[in-house]
Write a protein that holds these residues in place. Structure first.
Motif, PDB file in Angstrom:
ATOM      1  N   ILE A 172      49.544  42.541  34.942  1.00  0.00           N
ATOM      2  CA  ILE A 172      48.335  41.826  34.501  1.00  0.00           C
ATOM      3  C   ILE A 172      47.285  41.862  35.604  1.00  0.00           C
ATOM      4  N   GLY A 173      47.720  41.586  36.827  1.00  0.00           N
ATOM      5  CA  GLY A 173      46.789  41.604  37.947  1.00  0.00           C
ATOM      6  C   GLY A 173      46.205  42.985  38.186  1.00  0.00           C
ATOM      7  N   TYR A 216      43.670  43.729  35.565  1.00  0.00           N
ATOM      8  CA  TYR A 216      42.422  42.984  35.777  1.00  0.00           C
ATOM      9  C   TYR A 216      41.556  43.667  36.835  1.00  0.00           C
ATOM     10  N   LEU A 223      40.051  46.727  35.404  1.00  0.00           N
ATOM     11  CA  LEU A 223      38.974  46.376  34.478  1.00  0.00           C
ATOM     12  C   LEU A 223      37.680  46.116  35.248  1.00  0.00           C
ATOM     13  N   LEU A 224      37.780  45.349  36.339  1.00  0.00           N
ATOM     14  CA  LEU A 224      36.593  45.087  37.154  1.00  0.00           C
ATOM     15  C   LEU A 224      36.047  46.393  37.737  1.00  0.00           C
ATOM     16  N   ARG A 255      35.172  33.013  39.072  1.00  0.00           N
ATOM     17  CA  ARG A 255      36.310  33.349  38.215  1.00  0.00           C
ATOM     18  C   ARG A 255      36.990  34.628  38.694  1.00  0.00           C
ATOM     19  N   GLN A 256      36.203  35.615  39.091  1.00  0.00           N
ATOM     20  CA  GLN A 256      36.784  36.864  39.580  1.00  0.00           C
ATOM     21  C   GLN A 256      37.595  36.634  40.853  1.00  0.00           C
ATOM     22  N   LEU A 260      40.897  34.626  39.827  1.00  0.00           N
ATOM     23  CA  LEU A 260      41.873  35.409  39.072  1.00  0.00           C
ATOM     24  C   LEU A 260      42.429  36.569  39.888  1.00  0.00           C
ATOM     25  N   THR A 261      41.580  37.206  40.689  1.00  0.00           N
ATOM     26  CA  THR A 261      42.063  38.306  41.521  1.00  0.00           C
ATOM     27  C   THR A 261      43.161  37.820  42.457  1.00  0.00           C
ATOM     28  N   LEU A 301      46.400  36.469  40.267  1.00  0.00           N
ATOM     29  CA  LEU A 301      47.131  37.514  39.549  1.00  0.00           C
ATOM     30  C   LEU A 301      47.719  38.574  40.479  1.00  0.00           C
ATOM     31  N   GLY A 332      44.139  48.454  41.949  1.00  0.00           N
ATOM     32  CA  GLY A 332      44.892  48.142  40.744  1.00  0.00           C
ATOM     33  C   GLY A 332      46.038  49.102  40.526  1.00  0.00           C
TER      34      GLY A 332
END
Length: 209
Positions: A79-80, A83, A86-87, A118-119, A122-123, A126, A201
């Motif tokens: 998931i991490g 993410y 995605l960024l 938020r980034q 979550l970074t 995750l 990632g």
């Protein structure tokens, strides 16, 4: 009770870890470069929030469940990694689209302060490697019978050190924004930072626990 020497030692280790190039460094740099000091500092606050949560749950032993479970570790890791990629893809798409205005005043073309916070959060949350890091580190500082205040103190120290470093980084990058007014420079930032995020990632996804 945690001594002053232990506090300084913990702070030093956290600072060295925070200064190491990684996803947190990349997203703070990009947020500050493209959206300014406010977004950069918001991103730093998000990272500090993630550090505080990881340090507290690690001190309580909860994060040990993640480290002990290969399945849970893999799920959080993927998931991490997804993410971060995605960024990175979003940044690369922004570079491909272009549309940057070459002006003396560099407009905010990156994430808003809320999105940057938020980034950052979550970074950090995750990334299961952060949990493993604190699980390995904190037992050296937690008393044999830790009180709630001891656990919170450890989390506060870790979060404050992280917040301080990334706030400094955000302000340094913001001070250089005058050099970033050219569209070609900002496109390069998106390209480089996007590539790094995708690379981080992929690396996280391929790493074993």
């Amino acid at each position: 009770m945690i001594s002053t020497a232990q506090t300084l030692a913990l702070g030093g280790v956290i600072l060295v870890a925070a200064m190491s190039p990684g996803p947190d460094f990349v997203i703070v740099t990009r947020s500050s470069a493209l959206s300014g000091r406010r977004a950069g500092m918001a991103c730093a606050a998000g990272i500090a929030g993630g550090v505080f949560l990881w340090s507290v749950v690690s001190a309580l032993g909860v994060a040990g469940l993640l480290a002990a479970s290969a399945l849970a570790f893999t799920i959080v890791k993927l998931i991490g990694a997804g993410y971060l990629m995605l960024l990175g893809v979003r940044a690369l798409l922004a570079a491909r689209r272009g549309g940057y205005d070459s002006t003396a005043e560099l407009p905010a073309s990156g994430p808003s302060a809320i999105a940057a916070f938020r980034q950052g959060l979550l970074t950090n949350l995750l990334n299961p490697k952060v949990a493993v890091f604190f699980i390995a580190l904190l037992p050296q500082f937690v008393p044999a019978e830790p009180a709630v205040t001891d656990t919170l103190s450890l989390g506060a120290v870790a979060a404050l050190v992280s917040l301080t470093w990334f706030t400094v980084l955000a302000n340094i990058v913001n001070a250089l924004r005058g050099l970033l007014a050219k569209a070609t420079v900002r496109r390069t930032i998106d390209t480089v930072m996007g590539t790094l995020l995708v690379a981080f990632g992929i690396r996280i996804a391929l790493q074993s626990n």
